[in-house]
Design an enzyme around this catalytic site. Structure first.
Site, PDB file in Angstrom:
ATOM      1  CG  ASP A   1      -0.083  -4.726   5.628  1.00 40.75           C
ATOM      2  OD1 ASP A   1      -0.167  -4.354   6.819  1.00 40.75           O
ATOM      3  OD2 ASP A   1       0.189  -3.959   4.685  1.00 40.75           O
TER       4      ASP A   1
ATOM      5  N   GLY B   1      -2.293   8.776   0.740  1.00 40.19           N
ATOM      6  CA  GLY B   1      -3.005  10.025   0.972  1.00 40.19           C
ATOM      7  C   GLY B   1      -4.256  10.225   0.145  1.00 40.19           C
TER       8      GLY B   1
ATOM      9  CG  ASN C   1      -8.946   4.307   1.303  1.00 44.60           C
ATOM     10  OD1 ASN C   1      -9.031   4.197   0.093  1.00 44.60           O
ATOM     11  ND2 ASN C   1      -7.787   4.465   1.917  1.00 44.60           N
TER      12      ASN C   1
ATOM     13  CB  ILE D   1      -6.981  -0.120   1.029  1.00 47.95           C
ATOM     14  CG1 ILE D   1      -6.988   0.578   2.389  1.00 47.95           C
ATOM     15  CG2 ILE D   1      -6.856   0.896  -0.093  1.00 47.95           C
ATOM     16  CD1 ILE D   1      -5.648   1.221   2.729  1.00 47.95           C
ATOM     17  CG  ASP D   2      -6.029  -2.188   4.858  1.00 44.83           C
ATOM     18  OD1 ASP D   2      -5.189  -2.221   3.937  1.00 44.83           O
ATOM     19  OD2 ASP D   2      -5.866  -1.536   5.899  1.00 44.83           O
TER      20      ASP D   2
ATOM     21  CD1 TRP E   1     -11.598   9.469   3.041  1.00 45.11           C
ATOM     22  CD2 TRP E   1      -9.617   8.473   3.288  1.00 45.11           C
ATOM     23  NE1 TRP E   1     -10.672  10.199   2.335  1.00 45.11           N
ATOM     24  CE2 TRP E   1      -9.446   9.616   2.463  1.00 45.11           C
ATOM     25  CE3 TRP E   1      -8.498   7.702   3.586  1.00 45.11           C
ATOM     26  CZ2 TRP E   1      -8.224   9.985   1.932  1.00 45.11           C
ATOM     27  CZ3 TRP E   1      -7.281   8.072   3.057  1.00 45.11           C
ATOM     28  CH2 TRP E   1      -7.165   9.197   2.236  1.00 45.11           C
TER      29      TRP E   1
ATOM     30  CD  GLU F   1      -4.194   1.496   8.549  1.00 41.78           C
ATOM     31  OE1 GLU F   1      -4.540   2.210   7.592  1.00 41.78           O
ATOM     32  OE2 GLU F   1      -3.010   1.440   8.932  1.00 41.78           O
TER      33      GLU F   1
END
Length: 322
Positions: A42, A118, A153, A155-156, A174, A209
């Site tokens: 990443d 998760g 979600n 993140i990222d 999500w 994502e």
């Protein structure tokens, strides 16, 4: 590494029965040849104002790499000496994921995610630095969070300025990729700001994502990672892209199919030894755009490594890798 989810684990198990060469597509160019410390996941890369390049990544306390020429990379430790205490609210190990680095207002800004596999009990944090170098970052806490009651979600992260405002794309599974407006002074989400929806898949578990948004010409381009990461040579990650005249969408691919309906032009997929490219970001260097990502090296037991490719722009205004 980004977290596995139950559906993704099942998919990875099924994919493991197939040879890695089944994913090969030799039409894609190989990444730039690199030396030194290439192991990364990443990546976010920037050309520093002081000269040279910095790359930050998942792993460690936000792992750092430095280069003078984009070709040779040295391990430079971590962004932080130790995890900020609030990270432990989201996992037991204080493990951060998928950072994003940018420069504005005379400072470097580093966004990153903390969560557990998760769950969407997640947070995106923000830190600043005068130089962008590891060991110089001051953490400012949570910029945006999500809970199990949310349909997204946190993140990222990926931050972009647009029309005098500051925005952050984010999301993983999500229901896919989202965007929220940030306060330009604090770098944190504006309280009560609308969370826009940029991209998703029509099929559960909505395997998209790692967004990145780039302005080129009159369009904003949304890059995202589709399918399964983190399974070594059995990973099926690939990078797709769509565009919009507005930063908050709607984004469509070159056929006009909305990314909210599963659209997205395939920009880069696995080929030869370079399996599962994804976790991408884009940086600009001497007037040229570069795509940074990780891939799993089929000739090195699936080790995740740094991939760099120049981006060119077609006459129709779509990106392609060189």
């Amino acid at each position: 590494m980004k977290r596995f989810r139950l559906a993704a684990l099942l998919a990875a198990a099924a994919i493991a029965l197939l040879p890695a060469t089944a994913q090969a597509d030799v039409t894609y160019p190989d990444p730039l040849p690199l030396t030194g410390q290439q192991i990364i996941h990443d990546p976010t890369v920037i050309h520093l104002e002081s000269g040279g390049y910095a790359a930050y990544s998942t792993g460690g306390v936000i792992g750092a790499r430095l280069s003078k020429d984009l070709h040779h990379w040295d391990d430079a430790g971590n962004a932080f000496a130790q995890p900020p205490s609030w990270w432990y609210e989201y996992n037991d190990t204080g493990d951060p994921w998928a950072p994003d680095i940018s420069y504005r207002s005379g400072r470097y800004w580093l966004y990153y995610a903390v969560s557990s596999w998760g769950t969407n009990h997640s947070a995106i944090g923000v830190a600043t630095s005068p130089s962008g170098l590891p060991g110089t970052w001051t953490d400012h806490g949570k910029a945006f969070t999500s809970e199990t009651t949310d349909t997204w979600n946190a993140i990222d992260p990926a931050v972009i300025r647009a029309d005098g405002r500051l925005w952050m794309a984010f999301g993983s599974y999500w229901t896919g990729i989202r965007m929220v407006e940030l306060d330009r002074t604090t770098g944190k989400a504006i309280p009560g700001a609308t969370v826009a929806h940029l991209a998703t898949r029509p099929d559960a578990p909505y395997a998209v994502e790692g967004p990145y948004v780039l302005k080129h010409g009159r369009y904003y381009y949304l890059f995202a990672s589709y399918d399964q990461c983190c399974a070594g040579v059995n990973s099926t990650y690939k990078i797709r892209v769509g565009r919009s005249t507005e930063v908050t969408g709607p984004y469509v691919d070159s056929t006009g199919k909305p990314l909210l309906e599963g659209g997205g032009d395939l920009l880069l997929a696995g080929h030869g030894r370079y399996i599962g490219p994804g976790g991408e970001s884009v940086f600009r260097d001497h007037g040229r755009d570069w795509l940074a990502y990780h891939y799993y090296d089929a000739e090195d037991n699936g080790t995740p490594k740094l991939g760099l490719n120049r981006l060119r722009w077609t006459p129709n205004g779509w990106p392609a890798v060189l």
